[in-house]
Write a protein that holds these residues in place. Structure first.
Motif, short mmCIF file in Angstrom:
data_model
loop_
_atom_site.label_atom_id
_atom_site.label_comp_id
_atom_site.label_asym_id
_atom_site.label_seq_id
_atom_site.Cartn_x
_atom_site.Cartn_y
_atom_site.Cartn_z
N TYR A 469 0.83 -1.20 0.00
CA TYR A 469 0.00 0.00 0.00
C TYR A 469 0.87 1.25 0.00
O TYR A 469 0.61 2.21 -0.73
CB TYR A 469 -0.92 -0.03 1.22
CG TYR A 469 -1.51 1.30 1.59
CD1 TYR A 469 -2.56 1.86 0.87
CD2 TYR A 469 -0.99 2.03 2.67
CE1 TYR A 469 -3.09 3.08 1.22
CE2 TYR A 469 -1.52 3.25 3.02
CZ TYR A 469 -2.57 3.77 2.29
OH TYR A 469 -3.09 4.99 2.64
N ARG A 470 1.91 1.24 0.83
CA ARG A 470 2.79 2.40 0.90
C ARG A 470 3.48 2.65 -0.43
O ARG A 470 3.60 3.78 -0.89
CB ARG A 470 3.82 2.16 2.01
CG ARG A 470 4.77 3.30 2.27
CD ARG A 470 4.06 4.55 2.70
NE ARG A 470 3.25 4.33 3.89
CZ ARG A 470 2.43 5.24 4.38
NH1 ARG A 470 2.30 6.40 3.77
NH2 ARG A 470 1.72 4.98 5.46
N THR A 471 3.90 1.56 -1.09
CA THR A 471 4.53 1.70 -2.40
C THR A 471 3.56 2.27 -3.42
O THR A 471 3.88 3.18 -4.19
CB THR A 471 5.06 0.33 -2.87
OG1 THR A 471 5.98 -0.17 -1.91
CG2 THR A 471 5.76 0.46 -4.21
N LEU A 472 2.33 1.74 -3.44
CA LEU A 472 1.32 2.23 -4.38
C LEU A 472 0.96 3.68 -4.12
O LEU A 472 0.79 4.49 -5.05
CB LEU A 472 0.05 1.37 -4.28
CG LEU A 472 0.17 -0.07 -4.80
CD1 LEU A 472 -1.10 -0.84 -4.49
CD2 LEU A 472 0.43 -0.08 -6.30
N LEU A 473 0.85 4.04 -2.82
CA LEU A 473 0.47 5.41 -2.47
C LEU A 473 1.53 6.41 -2.94
O LEU A 473 1.20 7.44 -3.53
CB LEU A 473 0.27 5.51 -0.95
CG LEU A 473 -0.16 6.88 -0.41
CD1 LEU A 473 -1.58 7.19 -0.85
CD2 LEU A 473 -0.05 6.91 1.11
N GLU A 474 2.77 6.08 -2.70
CA GLU A 474 3.83 7.02 -3.03
C GLU A 474 4.12 7.08 -4.52
O GLU A 474 4.63 8.08 -5.02
CB GLU A 474 5.11 6.64 -2.28
CG GLU A 474 5.00 6.79 -0.77
CD GLU A 474 4.65 8.21 -0.35
OE1 GLU A 474 5.03 9.16 -1.09
OE2 GLU A 474 4.00 8.38 0.69
N ASN A 475 3.80 6.02 -5.26
CA ASN A 475 4.12 6.00 -6.69
C ASN A 475 2.89 6.15 -7.58
O ASN A 475 2.98 5.93 -8.78
CB ASN A 475 4.83 4.68 -7.03
CG ASN A 475 6.19 4.58 -6.36
OD1 ASN A 475 7.16 5.16 -6.80
ND2 ASN A 475 6.23 3.83 -5.26
N ALA A 476 1.75 6.51 -6.99
CA ALA A 476 0.54 6.71 -7.79
C ALA A 476 0.70 7.95 -8.67
O ALA A 476 1.30 8.94 -8.24
CB ALA A 476 -0.67 6.87 -6.87
N LEU A 491 -5.36 11.31 7.16
CA LEU A 491 -4.64 10.12 7.61
C LEU A 491 -3.43 9.85 6.73
O LEU A 491 -2.38 9.44 7.24
CB LEU A 491 -5.58 8.92 7.60
CG LEU A 491 -6.87 9.08 8.44
CD1 LEU A 491 -7.73 7.84 8.31
CD2 LEU A 491 -6.53 9.35 9.89
N GLU A 492 -3.57 10.05 5.42
CA GLU A 492 -2.46 9.82 4.50
C GLU A 492 -2.54 10.84 3.38
O GLU A 492 -3.64 11.25 2.96
CB GLU A 492 -2.52 8.41 3.89
CG GLU A 492 -2.35 7.28 4.88
CD GLU A 492 -0.89 7.10 5.31
OE1 GLU A 492 -0.02 7.80 4.74
OE2 GLU A 492 -0.64 6.30 6.22
N ILE A 493 -1.40 11.27 2.87
CA ILE A 493 -1.34 12.13 1.70
C ILE A 493 -0.02 11.87 1.00
O ILE A 493 1.04 11.78 1.63
CB ILE A 493 -1.49 13.62 2.08
CG1 ILE A 493 -1.53 14.50 0.82
CG2 ILE A 493 -0.41 14.06 3.05
CD1 ILE A 493 -1.97 15.93 1.10
N ASN A 494 -0.07 11.65 -0.33
CA ASN A 494 1.17 11.32 -1.03
C ASN A 494 1.84 12.58 -1.56
O ASN A 494 1.30 13.70 -1.50
CB ASN A 494 0.91 10.29 -2.13
CG ASN A 494 0.03 10.84 -3.25
OD1 ASN A 494 -0.43 11.98 -3.19
ND2 ASN A 494 -0.19 10.04 -4.28
N ALA A 495 3.03 12.37 -2.10
CA ALA A 495 3.84 13.50 -2.56
C ALA A 495 3.17 14.22 -3.72
O ALA A 495 3.30 15.44 -3.87
CB ALA A 495 5.24 13.01 -2.97
N GLN A 496 2.46 13.47 -4.59
CA GLN A 496 1.80 14.09 -5.74
C GLN A 496 0.73 15.09 -5.29
O GLN A 496 0.58 16.18 -5.86
CB GLN A 496 1.18 13.01 -6.63
CG GLN A 496 2.19 12.14 -7.38
CD GLN A 496 2.79 11.07 -6.49
OE1 GLN A 496 2.51 11.00 -5.31
NE2 GLN A 496 3.63 10.22 -7.09
N ALA A 497 -0.04 14.73 -4.23
CA ALA A 497 -1.06 15.65 -3.73
C ALA A 497 -0.42 16.88 -3.10
O ALA A 497 -0.88 18.02 -3.30
CB ALA A 497 -1.95 14.94 -2.71
#
Length: 839
Positions: A469-476, A491-497
């Motif tokens: 999940y962490r890999t998918l979130l960060e590389n989406a 709760l979570e926000i990736n670098a793209q956002a």
């Protein structure tokens, strides 16, 4: 007697006369007295008659008078008439038998017999019948009387229907109680105040081992029994007698080796005067209930122990789970074992013998033919009470049991939902030695162990999934935000956002506190918060604010996440800047195409427009010449001069209006024009621009716009373009058919506007060549045309379709090749609550 002296000395004749007169006077006085007495008697009789008549008529009791026994009725009071439903004229002169008031013949004969014997009847209860056939119960009384020297019968009836109903209900209630008391297993008894047994139910008699005639009316001492032998408690009976209040007590009675437990309820009974007369008792056998309560208490303590065991179990890995489970089983038996099925055809076996815990692996195929394998395959527990005599045991399985000193065992599968995870095994060194308590709790242990094992497996999977999940979130490719709607916390926000909002890593954990400047992310979450809550799955367009100040268009997709939908939402943000630029370019291209199509349509208008302008110009020229001639001749009439000037002004206004409308129509309009307009007026203006062309081509153009306004919301000029495109296509189709069929063909086009339900419709019908069925589905595609090269651009219907859709309407087409084509454009009517006025 002292006679008067004159009378004594009178002559004999005078004396006789005097005596005669005296007697006459006495007789007259007596006659007067009798007449006065008769008069008083008659007045009293009349008074008594009035009193009797008033009492008779107003009595609440049913009263009637008949002529003799069974004779015709002479009189009946109002109550009698009301209850039986007769009018007086229907009743009088007829007998009770004729009226059927007493429907039972036996009752009638019994009444007549008593009347003949005694001359009166009192309180005879019998059924009665009204005029409508309703059955009543009455108390019949009758007395022989004499009226005007004629023997009569005074009849008095009392309506006792309600009393009879109550008595019947009481009898039914008593019968039901008797039936209930005779068949219930409870011990029911009734005691007098001196503790004598007045009633005992069959169950109570069976408990005492006596017959009713041996115990009724006697005390326990007189029966040679104690209260305990009766299943009663003397102290409780005395308490109910002394207090007069219901009482309840539990007590026990020993019968041989067994002790029976009872719940005894005592209810005092009172007579109508409120005096205590007896005590009704019911004793319910609660022996089984007490035993179940004891079992439940044991189960409760066992469950408490299992709860502690379960709490520890759920914190362990697989080995820890099985070790704790086997230690629990080892409290009851010396040998405990567990087998857990694993991947790749392997199984793990855990054993606890004499406090020594061992673990190892074995191939699943090595279990084939063994009882343990059958238990897991069939998912049913199995008990072996004698290992030496069990024919179904595999030799290896028997040898292993004997090695551990096991003579009996109980095994049960570990099942989670529909999945068998393995089995639990409890072995004892005595034949049939596995305790029943352990057998009872083994299913629960199996269930708890199954849940714990599955939880441990899921925990291991979750750790792997977390990494994925962490890999998918960060590389989406898109920005992702996981937002807790209840706590208003990200709760979570990736670098793209973070990049879309121009935020550095680690920011945006919570909504900002009041008073602090919000970021673009904060603004976005607050703006759409209500939408996030109400829409479980949504997709919409939005613009977000980058920290650098620029606005970025985004496509937003949201979905509520389990396990509790509505609490956490996943927000996906896709940068739509490129798509927005492409869309703007496409719209500019489409606008250019629409304008080009409009210019093409204007080219077709040129001929008709020239004719429309030529006519008023000719009028202006003719009026000017007439005015000049009159001015030269000097014969200028003021009225005629004013009329000609007015005609010239009218022609000029007509030309100016026509040119202005053409300029407005041809101008490129960028606004949506979402106001209300009259559909009929747009059609009329469009037809006015091209009407002359159809006359010049011998085409019959019929326009029917009705009389009532048809309000439509949209762009009136864009709709005129639609009408012109449809008319142009219709004109082309009828001319092509006229070329094929010759001069006899009548060219026809009709335009109609109408209201259908709540919709407004425009219909264009022509009798042209029609459209082949094979190409109808492509008619609204850009640049598709059935016309030859250089005769059409393929944009007319495509542009019309876009205009209609943009106004919220629909366009459909019907056609039959070689016969006709009908195009129907429909728009929804305006909202009745719309603030703007309809035209």
């Amino acid at each position: 007697m002292n006679w008067p002296q004159p009378l004594l000395h009178s002559p004999p004749g005078s004396l006789w006369l005097w005596l005669t007169g005296f007697v006459a006077i006495a007789l007259l006085a007596y006659a007067f007295h009798r007449a006065l007495q008769r008069r008083r008697t008659a007045e009293w009789a009349r008074h008594s008659q009035r009193v009797f008549s008033a009492a008779f008529q107003n009595s609440p009791v049913l009263m009637a008078i008949s002529r003799g026994e069974g004779g015709a009725l002479l009189e009946a009071n109002e109550r009698f008439l009301a209850v039986f439903g007769y009018g007086k004229e229907e009743l009088l002169g007829r007998t009770i038998l004729e009226l059927g008031l007493i429907p039972d013949p036996a009752a009638r004969e019994a009444i007549l017999e008593v009347l003949r014997e005694r001359g009166r009847v009192s309180g005879f209860e019998l059924p009665l019948a009204t005029k409508s056939g309703q059955r009543l119960w009455g108390s019949f009384s009758a007395q022989a009387i004499e009226l005007a020297g004629e023997p009569c019968l005074l009849i008095v009836l009392s309506d006792i229907t309600e009393r009879k109903r109550i008595e019947e209900a009481l009898r039914e209630s008593e019968a039901r109680f008797r039936t209930l008391a005779d068949h219930t297993t409870d011990l029911i008894a009734c005691f007098s105040l001196d503790h004598r047994l007045l009633y005992a139910s069959p169950a109570a008699l069976r408990f005492m081992g006596r017959q009713a005639e041996d115990v009724l009316g006697r005390t326990a001492a007189e029966m040679g029994m104690g209260f305990d032998d009766l299943g009663l408690n003397e102290g409780a009976l005395r308490h109910a007698r002394e207090t007069g209040e219901p009482h309840q007590v539990d007590f026990s009675v020993r019968r041989g080796e067994l002790t029976r437990h009872f719940n005894w309820r005592l209810v005092p009974e009172f007579d109508a005067g409120g005096r205590l007369v007896s005590i009704l008792t019911t004793a319910r056998d609660i022996t089984d209930l007490r035993r179940r309560e004891g079992d439940l208490d044991f189960q409760r303590r066992l469950m408490q122990s299992l709860a502690v065991f379960q709490n520890k179990l759920f914190l362990q890995d697989e080995m820890g789970i099985l070790r704790l489970t086997l230690e629990f089983i080892a409290r009851f038996v010396p040998v405990a074992r567990a087998i857990v099925l694993g991947p790749q055809g392997l199984a793990r076996r855990y054993t606890l013998v004499g406090g020594a815990f061992t673990a190892g692996e074995l191939p699943v195929e090595s279990l084939e033919g063994m009882l343990q394998k059958r238990i897991m395959d069939h998912r049913e527990p199995m008990s072996v009470d004698e290992v030496d005599r069990e024919a179904g045991l595999h030799p290896a399985e028997r040898q292993s049991a004997l090695k551990d000193g096991v003579r009996s065992f109980f095994a049960i599968p570990i099942v989670f939902e529909d999945l068998c995870l393995g089995l639990l095994y409890a072995g004892d060194r005595e034949a049939a030695g596995v305790p029943q308590d352990l057998r009872n709790i083994m299913p629960l242990l199996s269930s708890i162990a199954g849940i714990a094992l599955k939880k441990a497996q899921l925990y291991d999977e979750a750790r792997h999934n977390e990494a994925w999940y962490r890999t998918l979130l960060e590389n989406a490719p898109d920005g992702l935000v996981i937002f807790d709607l209840c706590a208003c916390r990200i709760l979570e926000i990736n670098a793209q956002a973070l990049a879309l909002f121009g935020l550095p890593a680690g920011e945006g954990a919570d909504l900002p506190p009041p008073g602090s400047p919000p970021s673009g992310l904060d603004r976005f979450l607050a703006e759409h918060y209500e939408r996030f809550v109400l829409e479980p799955r949504d997709r919409f367009e939005s613009r977000i604010l980058h920290s650098g100040g620029r606005s970025i268009p985004c496509e937003v997709r949201t979905v509520h996440l389990p396990p509790e939908p509505g609490l956490v939402v996943r927000i996906s943000l896709a940068d739509a800047s490129e798509r927005e630029r492409a869309e703007a370019a496409r719209q500019r291209q489409a606008q250019g195409l629409m304008q080009a199509d409009k210019l093409l349509a204007l080219g077709e208008l040129a001929a008709g427009l020239a004719h429309e302008i030529t006519q008023p110009l000719s009028g202006i020229a003719l009026a000017s010449q007439l005015l000049l001639k009159q001015a030269e001749s000097g014969a200028m009439e003021p009225e005629r001069f004013a009329k000609k000037l007015h005609d010239i002004g009218t022609y000029v206004d007509r030309v100016r209006h026509l040119i202005e409308h053409v300029r407005t129509f041809s101008r490129e309009r960028r606004d949506d024009g979402r106001g209300l307009f009259d559909l009929r007026e747009s059609v009329r203006r469009a037809v006015s621009l091209t009407g002359t062309q159809y006359e010049n081509h011998q085409i019959s153009l019929e326009v029917d716009c009705g009389e009532r306004p048809l309000a439509v919301r949209g762009n009136a000029y864009a709709l005129e373009q639609v009408v012109l495109n449809l008319l142009s296509n219709a004109k082309y189709a009828v001319e092509k058919r006229a070329q094929a069929e010759g001069d006899g063909f009548r060219r026809s086009i009709s335009v109609k506007t109408l209201a259908v339900g709540g919709d407004r419709q425009l219909e264009v019908l022509d009798n042209g060549t029609g459209i082949p069925e094979a190409v109808r589905h492509r008619l609204f595609e850009p640049f598709f045309t059935t016309k030859p090269v250089n005769e059409g651009t393929g944009l007319g219907l495509s542009v019309s379709y876009g205009i209609v859709k943009n106004m919220g309407g629909e366009i459909r087409l019907e056609s039959r090749e070689g016969e006709y084509t009908r195009v129907v454009v429909s728009f929804p009517g305006p909202d009745p609550h719309d603030g703007e006025r309809s035209p």
